[in-house]
Write an enzyme that holds these catalytic residues in place. Structure first.
Site, mmCIF file in Angstrom:
data_model
loop_
_atom_site.group_PDB
_atom_site.id
_atom_site.type_symbol
_atom_site.label_atom_id
_atom_site.label_comp_id
_atom_site.label_asym_id
_atom_site.label_seq_id
_atom_site.Cartn_x
_atom_site.Cartn_y
_atom_site.Cartn_z
ATOM 1 N N ASP A 106 0.841 -1.193 0.000
ATOM 2 C CA ASP A 106 0.000 0.000 0.000
ATOM 3 C C ASP A 106 0.884 1.254 0.000
ATOM 4 O O ASP A 106 2.046 1.203 0.424
ATOM 5 C CB ASP A 106 -0.875 0.040 1.263
HETATM 6 N N1 URA Z 1 -1.353 -5.941 3.793
HETATM 7 C C1 URA Z 1 -1.779 -4.663 3.879
HETATM 8 O O1 URA Z 1 -2.770 -4.374 4.511
HETATM 9 N N2 URA Z 1 -1.053 -3.730 3.246
HETATM 10 C C2 URA Z 1 0.075 -3.980 2.555
HETATM 11 O O2 URA Z 1 0.691 -3.063 2.015
HETATM 12 C C3 URA Z 1 0.511 -5.320 2.480
HETATM 13 C C4 URA Z 1 -0.222 -6.279 3.106
#
Ligand code: URA
Length: 259
Positions: A106
């Site tokens: 993310d």
């Molecule tokens: N899970 C999440 O919530 N965010 C990420 O970036 C990777 C795994």
């Protein structure tokens, strides 16, 4: 192109280790421009010399594999949609035309992100059937509870009804709000949604390993390093989760505590 060692040229292209290349050279099984070369440290020009190992010609092209320690604020795509692309962080000399992030973090997540121009490897790595485990360290809003260990191993149900595969979690001794989590799948915002399902909240999330590839301590946020072929193969040799947590809890908790 500057000259490089023959054993480096061969090892960067595949299956042979430097010691195996030395042996093959000594046995006369390596040729450069048609002539047997018995010393594996011979210098060659990777752009114009033709190298054969056991009768097979090696391609001058090679795939590149970069490990980036992603900082917050960058998007894991080649284009800028919702912010600057992680590609901007890769120094131009390491970047190639067809490079892309093999996996996603993310925009606000941190840590290990592999970038490559090897579509086949990326496909192997991301295939849900391979189940390459990934380990994250998270900073939670509320203390970690020991009941999470069973809840996560039974498979958390997310708010949309999705039943997650069993996952491993472990608290970190030095802080009641830090924890490691290992997942073998990668649904949208999965770690955040799993902790939300147990009424906690992920404040900081950092990926610290992908398979057997561990984020090196010396790689600061925003820095990238080129991976060797043997590092890439480590992707498919995941560590034991509990041993990993014991070995790396000091290093990674120190990083998270300072964020
Ligand atoms: N899970 C999440 O919530 N965010 C990420 O970036 C990777 C795994």
């Amino acid at each position: 192109m500057p000259l490089i060692r023959l054993d480096r040229f061969i090892s960067e292209r595949g299956e042979f280790t430097r010691s195996r290349i030395k042996e093959l050279a000594a046995k006369g099984q390596i040729r450069v421009n048609g002539a047997v070369v018995k010393k594996s440290d011979t210098k060659i020009d990777p752009d114009c010399d033709e190298v054969e190992v056991q009768g097979s010609r090696l391609s001058a092209e090679r795939h590149r594999y970069i490990l980036l320690n992603k900082p917050a604020g960058y998007v894991s795509s080649t284009e800028e949609h919702d912010g600057p692309s992680v590609m901007e962080l890769v120094p131009p000399e390491m970047r190639t035309k067809n490079m892309f992030p093999a996996g996603r973090l993310d925009k606000d997540s941190l840590g290990a992100l592999m970038l490559t121009d090897d579509g086949e490897l990326a496909h192997r790595m991301l295939s849900p059937r391979k189940h390459i485990p990934k380990i994250y360290i998270v900073k939670l809003a509320h203390p970690f509870q020991s009941k999470y260990v069973d809840l996560f191993s039974e498979g958390i149900t997310l708010s949309d009804g999705y039943q997650c595969l069993p996952a491993k979690v472990s608290s970190v001794e030095s802080s009641e709000t830090l924890a490691f989590i290992e997942l073998s799948e990668g649904k949208y915002h999965q770690v955040k949604r799993m902790f939300a399902a147990v009424e906690n909240h992920v404040e900081v999330l950092m990926r610290v390993s992908v398979g057997g590839l561990v984020l090196p301590e010396k790689l600061s946020f925003g820095e990238s390093m080129e991976l060797l072929h043997k590092d890439v193969e480590n992707l498919f040799k995941p560590p034991d989760f509990n041993a990993f947590c014991r070995e790396f809890s000091g290093v990674f908790s120190a990083i998270l505590i300072n964020i």
